[in-house]
Design a protein around this motif. Structure first.
Motif, PDB file in Angstrom:
ATOM      1  N   ASP A  77       7.910  10.475   5.966  1.00  0.00           N
ATOM      2  CA  ASP A  77       7.151  10.786   7.009  1.00  0.00           C
ATOM      3  C   ASP A  77       6.732   9.357   7.157  1.00  0.00           C
ATOM      4  O   ASP A  77       5.757   9.987   8.086  1.00  0.00           O
ATOM      5  N   ARG A  78       6.733   8.538   7.439  1.00  0.00           N
ATOM      6  CA  ARG A  78       6.042   7.467   7.336  1.00  0.00           C
ATOM      7  C   ARG A  78       6.886   6.137   7.921  1.00  0.00           C
ATOM      8  O   ARG A  78       6.197   5.491   8.252  1.00  0.00           O
ATOM      9  N   VAL A 201       4.889  -1.359   0.124  1.00  0.00           N
ATOM     10  CA  VAL A 201       3.286  -2.211   0.243  1.00  0.00           C
ATOM     11  C   VAL A 201       2.566  -1.659   1.135  1.00  0.00           C
ATOM     12  O   VAL A 201       1.250  -1.845   1.023  1.00  0.00           O
ATOM     13  N   VAL A 202       3.095  -0.986   1.860  1.00  0.00           N
ATOM     14  CA  VAL A 202       2.336  -0.069   3.390  1.00  0.00           C
ATOM     15  C   VAL A 202       1.742   0.754   2.277  1.00  0.00           C
ATOM     16  O   VAL A 202       0.640   0.768   2.738  1.00  0.00           O
ATOM     17  N   ALA A 206      -1.461   2.508   2.360  1.00  0.00           N
ATOM     18  CA  ALA A 206      -2.627   2.926   2.707  1.00  0.00           C
ATOM     19  C   ALA A 206      -3.228   4.527   2.426  1.00  0.00           C
ATOM     20  O   ALA A 206      -4.143   5.040   2.875  1.00  0.00           O
ATOM     21  N   GLN A 207      -2.767   4.278   0.537  1.00  0.00           N
ATOM     22  CA  GLN A 207      -3.023   5.031   0.168  1.00  0.00           C
ATOM     23  C   GLN A 207      -4.800   5.033  -0.893  1.00  0.00           C
ATOM     24  O   GLN A 207      -5.702   5.554  -1.527  1.00  0.00           O
ATOM     25  N   LEU A 232       0.343  -8.993   6.227  1.00  0.00           N
ATOM     26  CA  LEU A 232      -0.037  -7.498   6.752  1.00  0.00           C
ATOM     27  C   LEU A 232      -1.097  -7.568   6.183  1.00  0.00           C
ATOM     28  O   LEU A 232      -2.054  -6.579   7.302  1.00  0.00           O
ATOM     29  N   GLU A 233      -1.841  -8.371   6.384  1.00  0.00           N
ATOM     30  CA  GLU A 233      -3.304  -8.837   5.922  1.00  0.00           C
ATOM     31  C   GLU A 233      -3.808  -6.883   5.319  1.00  0.00           C
ATOM     32  O   GLU A 233      -4.636  -6.963   5.932  1.00  0.00           O
ATOM     33  N   LEU A 234      -3.402  -6.671   3.936  1.00  0.00           N
ATOM     34  CA  LEU A 234      -3.377  -5.509   3.008  1.00  0.00           C
ATOM     35  C   LEU A 234      -4.964  -6.726   2.008  1.00  0.00           C
ATOM     36  O   LEU A 234      -4.303  -7.072   1.626  1.00  0.00           O
ATOM     37  N   LEU A 235      -4.981  -5.105   2.030  1.00  0.00           N
ATOM     38  CA  LEU A 235      -5.708  -5.423   0.192  1.00  0.00           C
ATOM     39  C   LEU A 235      -4.742  -5.460  -0.673  1.00  0.00           C
ATOM     40  O   LEU A 235      -4.038  -5.007  -0.798  1.00  0.00           O
ATOM     41  N   ARG A 236      -5.322  -6.580  -1.629  1.00  0.00           N
ATOM     42  CA  ARG A 236      -3.893  -6.831  -3.009  1.00  0.00           C
ATOM     43  C   ARG A 236      -4.980  -5.733  -4.183  1.00  0.00           C
ATOM     44  O   ARG A 236      -5.872  -6.024  -4.814  1.00  0.00           O
ATOM     45  N   PRO A 237      -4.016  -4.910  -4.895  1.00  0.00           N
ATOM     46  CA  PRO A 237      -4.347  -4.407  -6.182  1.00  0.00           C
ATOM     47  C   PRO A 237      -4.190  -5.609  -7.111  1.00  0.00           C
ATOM     48  O   PRO A 237      -3.130  -6.500  -6.577  1.00  0.00           O
TER      49      PRO A 237
END
Ligand code: GLU
Length: 281
Positions: A77-78, A201-202, A206-207, A232-237
């Motif tokens: 769906d993504r 990663v995306v 998102a979750q 992508l300037e996302l937070l790193r877990p």
């Protein structure tokens, strides 16, 4: 108060869940503790995924005593989110179209001057045949690859925190190792419009996943994921890689190891507690 820990179990419905999956799911749920445990169905490879396997995943996980919020994220769906991420990467100039088949890559790598082909966490390290092609000449049938050298130069220094028992601590991503042992990974496969690395990663971002728990076989792919998060300037877990459940001969369990399918243990009367014990938890 520390932020809530959010973990996930991300199976692909390409076969029955086996003991190795139960172990991974139970670790993710245990690590979430009082936080949240999420489920994600990784079904980008539609040629191999089956609705019956997905139904069995829900059933087996419920039987194991796990619960998760609805609706469950499904990667099929993504696609718009993956396309948007590819657009962001293309705008940064780190993607190029590639039309090489696996046979082309093998042939280029077997040229006498190339030495022994290197097998990295993403398969054969790509020899760079299409690297000078630009996105302006991309054809819908092309795969899209990440130019590893330019991507690393743009992202700057990268590191991640490993909390698993095998190699705990801070890990610095070594650019030279990435260039030579991973190479220009495929981010959009011609038959899929995305890839495992991009989607994971995306979707983890998102979750809102704060700790990624997964098998140690994916440890070497973490550098790719951390690089994509930076671009992508996302937070790193943080990461928690666990050991793999192996059969008597020491081989890791594969989807075709139906002999260890949870459904079979259930039919034989094994309890959820018994499954925990079998995995050593
Ligand atoms: N979908 C992957 C698998 O079934 C798991 C990927 C991950 O946990 O990052 O092996």
């Amino acid at each position: 108060m520390p932020p809530e820990r959010i973990t996930r179990f991300a199976p692909s419905p390409t076969g029955p869940l086996h003991l190795g999956h139960a172990y991974a799911a139970l670790i993710a749920a245990d690590r979430a503790g009082a936080g949240r445990f999420l489920l994600r169905i990784e079904d980008i490879d539609q040629s191999r995924c089956r609705p019956a396997y997905e139904a069995q995943i829900y059933d087996d996980l419920c039987w194991l005593g796990l619960s998760w919020p609805s609706p469950v994220m499904r990667q099929s769906d993504r696609m718009p989110a993956y396309r948007a991420a590819l657009g962001q990467l293309a705008a940064k100039g780190v993607l190029y179209p590639c039309r090489c088949t696996r046979a082309d890559i093998r042939a280029a790598l077997s040229a006498p001057q190339e030495g022994a082909p290197l097998l990295g966490p993403d398969g054969l390290v790509y020899p760079g045949t299409c690297r000078t092609r630009s996105m302006a000449e991309a054809h819908p049938d092309d795969a899209l690859r990440l130019n590893m050298r330019s991507a690393l130069a743009l992202a700057g220094g990268l590191a991640f925190e490993e909390r698993g028992p095998l190699q705990p601590g801070r890990h610095v991503v070594d650019p030279e190792w990435m260039i030579h042992n991973v190479g220009d990974v495929v981010l959009s496969r011609r038959d899929m419009g995305t890839s495992y690395h991009l989607s994971v990663v995306v979707d983890d971002a998102a979750q809102g996943i704060t700790e990624i728990t997964r098998g140690a076989d994916l440890f070497d792919a973490t550098g790719i994921h951390v690089l994509l998060q930076a671009l992508l300037e996302l937070l790193r877990p943080t990461y928690y890689h666990h050991d793999l459940i192996r059969d008597e001969s020491g081989k890791r369990l594969a989807k075709r190891d139906d002999a260890r399918a949870i459904a079979l243990y259930r039919a034989q009367g094994v309890t959820p507690q018994g499954i925990r014990a079998l995995t050593g938890l």
